[in-house]
Structure formats: structure tokens, C-alpha cells
Design a protein around this motif. Structure first.
Motif: not given
Length: 241
Positions: A77-85, A87-95
């Protein structure tokens, strides 16, 4: 009746506006408050290969942050995340979930099915003992597997050594094998296994993992190395494992 009254009181209390006070510069409230934020996030794209992840990043079809994280979470498993916005939330772009063949480790299975699984789900690596295990499992005679010593480790069995000849041989142990257990784009880790056989109504074989899970660290490092090479021209992507 008491339960209904209690629920009614709690409901009425819940309708009451919160009391907010500021004491020594700190704001307090007598009710738990939740901020109402409109911060929509995309649903992660599901993929199955590292190649598809690399192609997606390089194509730049979606807008991404200046800093992105590629997290190798496991050998599959590999995931692609954004940096913290803000609101201190990351966006999960790809799994990305690898499709790997399953093999019944730690279980005795019928020797023909064992041999087929060994050929289909393990690499024919010159450094591995796959050919030796296949030869032994394929030529052993039913009812001949026995304990060779009282330590519970060594075994011997009668195998066919020619068209009409037979002979006793030690069951090879431990054996080095390279099964398919991670993404196909990277090298499959070599591991040691305990190879065991038994004979009751028929010959059965089993492989028991004997590396304490060290192969997982090797696989994750291989994935990280692969992605670092493929994304060398994209310094805004940090790869973690």
C-alpha cells in the motif's frame, strides 16, 4: 418513565445557547462547540500499480499543493497526501493497493497444489532454492516422510532418483525463496522459510516464514527507492516509508 424524563431534560438543555466567558485571556464555554467549516476534499483515486501513481503525478491532471507526501505504508500500500491545510487537515489524493497472489503460508497443503503454487507465485531466481524444493516435493513417495532425528527439525523421505531407483534424502531446510509479495515494479525480497512435509493419507507440504517479517522492511525500502528515481524531477514530492 425516569429515562424519558432524563432524555427530555437533556434535549432541552441541548437547545440552550452556550455560555461563553473569557478568563485570564482564555475563552471558556459550558457546551462543546464545533466549527462549521466548508472545506471539501476529493475522494482518493484507487490504483493498483506504482506505474499508475507515477503517471498520474507526472501528468499533472489535478491541482496539487506545493508540498506533497508519498507515504509507503506497507509492502502492498502506498498513499499520496497533500500538506496540512489551514484547518490542519490532509487531503488523500491516491491510494495504491498492490495485487499480489496469495499463498497459504503456515499450512500443510496437498503436494501437487503446493508445487503449482510454488511455480506460479514464486520467482525462478538463480539465488533461490525454488528448483530444489520443487524437485523434492515432486518426487517424494507417499508414506515415506519420517522424523530423522528427535529435535523436531530435520526430516528425511524417500524420493525417486531415476526411472526405477529410489533413495532417502534429507528435506532441505531452511530454504531461500523469492515469492511475489509486493508491487511488481520492484524487486521481490528474498526470505528464508522452513520447509516441512508430512504423510498421512497423502503427502502434504508447508512453508513457514522464518525471517521475522524482515522482508517487509526490504520491500518498503525497494518501493521508496523506485519512487525516488521515478520522481527525481519532482522535488515537491516527499517520499516516506
Amino acid at each position: 418513565m425516569a429515562g424519558i424524563i432524563k432524555e427530555a431534560i437533556e434535549y432541552v438543555v441541548g437547545l440552550r445557547k452556550p455560555e461563553v466567558q473569557k478568563i485570564d485571556g482564555i475563552v471558556y464555554s459550558d457546551k462543546e462547540l464545533e466549527p462549521v467549516i466548508h472545506n471539501p476534499k476529493a475522494r482518493a483515486i484507487q490504483m493498483n500499480t506504482l506505474t499508475s501513481l507515477v503517471d498520474y503525478i507526472k501528468a499533472q491532471v489535478d491541482e496539487m499543493d506545493e508540498k506533497m507526501i508519498v507515504h509507503v505504508q506497507s509492502p502492498t500500500k502506498v498513499a499520496l497526501y497533500s500538506a496540512l491545510d489551514s484547518e490542519r487537515i490532509r487531503e488523500s489524493m491516491v491510494e495504491v493497493m498492490a495485487r499480489v497472489p496469495e499463498f497459504e503460508y503456515g499450512r500443510f497443503i496437498e503436494h501437487e497444489r503446493f508445487c503449482i503454487g510454488l511455480q506460479a507465485k514464486f520467482l525462478d531466481d538463480p539465488e533461490s532454492n525454488r528448483a530444489l524444493v520443487l524437485k523434492f516435493a515432486g518426487t517424494v513417495e507417499d508414506g515415506t516422510v519420517s522424523q530423522y532425528s528427535d529435535d523436531g527439525i530435520s526430516q528425511k523421505a524417500t524420493i525417486k532418483t531415476g526411472i526405477a531407483s529410489k533413495g532417502d534424502a534429507l528435506v532441505p531446510n531452511p530454504v531461500k525463496l523469492r515469492p511475489y509479495r509486493t508491487f511488481h515494479e520492484v524487486q521481490q525480497p528474498m526470505s528464508e522459510f522452513i520447509f516441512r512435509m508430512k504423510s498421512d493419507d497423502s503427502v502434504k507440504c508447508a512453508l513457514f516464514e522464518a525471517d521475522g517479517g524482515a522482508w517487509e522492511n526490504v520491500a518498503m525500502r525497494n518501493i521508496k527507492d523506485y519512487l525516488e528515481v521515478e520522481l527525481a524531477d519532482y522535488p515537491n514530492f516527499t517520499i516516506l516509508s
